[in-house]
Design an enzyme around this catalytic site. Sequence first.
Site, short mmCIF file in Angstrom:
data_model
loop_
_atom_site.label_atom_id
_atom_site.label_comp_id
_atom_site.label_asym_id
_atom_site.label_seq_id
_atom_site.Cartn_x
_atom_site.Cartn_y
_atom_site.Cartn_z
N SER A 97 32.62 87.32 59.43
CA SER A 97 32.15 88.66 59.07
C SER A 97 31.69 89.38 60.32
O SER A 97 31.68 88.81 61.41
CB SER A 97 31.00 88.55 58.09
OG SER A 97 29.84 88.11 58.78
N LYS A 98 31.31 90.65 60.13
CA LYS A 98 30.87 91.48 61.26
C LYS A 98 29.78 90.78 62.06
O LYS A 98 29.68 90.91 63.27
CB LYS A 98 30.34 92.81 60.75
CG LYS A 98 31.42 93.74 60.27
CD LYS A 98 31.13 95.18 60.71
CE LYS A 98 32.26 96.11 60.38
NZ LYS A 98 32.27 96.55 58.98
N ARG A 99 28.95 90.05 61.34
CA ARG A 99 27.84 89.34 61.94
C ARG A 99 28.31 88.41 63.08
O ARG A 99 27.58 88.13 64.02
CB ARG A 99 27.18 88.52 60.83
CG ARG A 99 25.87 87.86 61.10
CD ARG A 99 25.30 87.36 59.79
NE ARG A 99 26.29 86.56 59.03
CZ ARG A 99 26.56 85.30 59.28
NH1 ARG A 99 25.93 84.67 60.24
NH2 ARG A 99 27.43 84.65 58.55
N GLY B 150 30.47 89.04 65.19
CA GLY B 150 30.98 89.80 66.33
C GLY B 150 32.41 90.23 66.12
O GLY B 150 32.84 90.39 64.98
#
Length: 470
Positions: free
Chosen positions: A244-246, A248
Amino acid sequence: MSENTKPVLRFAPSPTGMLHIGGARTALFNWLYARHTGGKFLLRIEDTDRERSTPEAVSAILNGMRWMGLTWDGDEIYQFARADRHRAVADQLLAEGKAYRCYATAEDLTRMREEQKAAGKPMRYDGRWRDRTPGPEEDGKPFVVRLKARQDGETRVQDKVLGDVRFDNHQLDDMVLLRSDGTPTYMLAVVVDDHDMGVTHVIRGADHLNNSARQMQILEQMGWPVPVYAHLPLINGPDGAKLSKRHGALAVEAYQDMGYLPETMRNYLLRLGWSHGDDEIISTEQAIQWFNLEAIGKSPARMDYKKLDNLNGHYIRETSDALLTAELVAFAARQTPPQVLDMQARTRLEAAMPALKERAKTLVELLQGAEFLFTDGPRDLDAGAAKLLTPEARQGLSTVLPVLDATDWSAEALEAAARAHAEASGLKLGQVAQPLRAALTGRTSSPPLFAMLALLGRAESLVRLRAYAG
Ligand code: GLU
């Protein structure tokens, strides 16, 4: 093998955002399989969702694919342009009694779901218009077209990765093919396009497994052949949780900006879900030769940034100096603000490349390490170089300078002179060389010092060294 028995593969991204790492892997696997078999690799832009599709996303996808070297055969196909054809298929199904008009309103459906929920039943369309003939009161009223799917038996997706996956048909409701505004749904569009494009193999993410069962229901009603399916396992972050975006960077473009080479990305993404014994370094040529559907793994793959860096270091070292110079020049030009490397910089860069590329894991590092080659004049010192150039070291510089200046300006002669000077002064060569390196490059590490002095030339070297001689 005759032309028409060759596999036809496709990558079918929805242009609602960037080309992300999962999509790039799907594209790569399709491309590899097509190249391995001598088949075709087609690109279809699924832009039917008019609200979420953007021209920027289309270019990001095309650029990302080009950068990755995943060339497609023929022009890309835009799904929305084929909407009439999708509608024609829905009309055909209607005419053959394999689809029907459903006049249920949004309120009807909400009530239906609430009742199902209250009764503890699964919430799905109950087929209320399946066998009902519309009366005069439905005249002019909006309707959707639904597939009259087979309700008995099962739909079996024979997946090349996951094996046989069975779906009870009575659990699959009659899906919508045309919305009330006459626009085709994703499910219908994909099936029609895959059929018309002659797609024989559908390789896509495991999140599409249910869709495959649904799409097979349409294929069955149309009497069209079922393609070979291969559903790829998910890609997880380094911590094992869904990527996920988390975690990076998700967009392929971000990897380009971080200085990874396309070869690296192909090798890295290949290994995210496919294996060949214990091989980690697999060139694109080998990948084309070896790729098969059988060796796609079943379990989720995990991102490993360290491995990515190591692979990139490998491919940087493998790239010829001339090519790497060209890559770095292009990379510098992509920076904000763009860094334009003139002929002198390019010549120096290529000459220093054998040493420079030994230490860089990314093009960012390579560019940083080469910075001292690009502009003339005294250097700004990085923290390490500043620390190294103590008053004492500066003093040392001023004594070695005349020695160097009296020498032939070649790497060998300069090194011999520096050695002799060190010996005569009771110093180690490093004690003489480190301040020279710091003043010449502004850094504490560089390609071999004497080669760099020779490369930069007498006049330019002396300007740099004098600036810190004290
Ligand atoms: N357009 C779909 C997506 O981006 C993929 C469709 C397919 O591969 O069948 O997820």
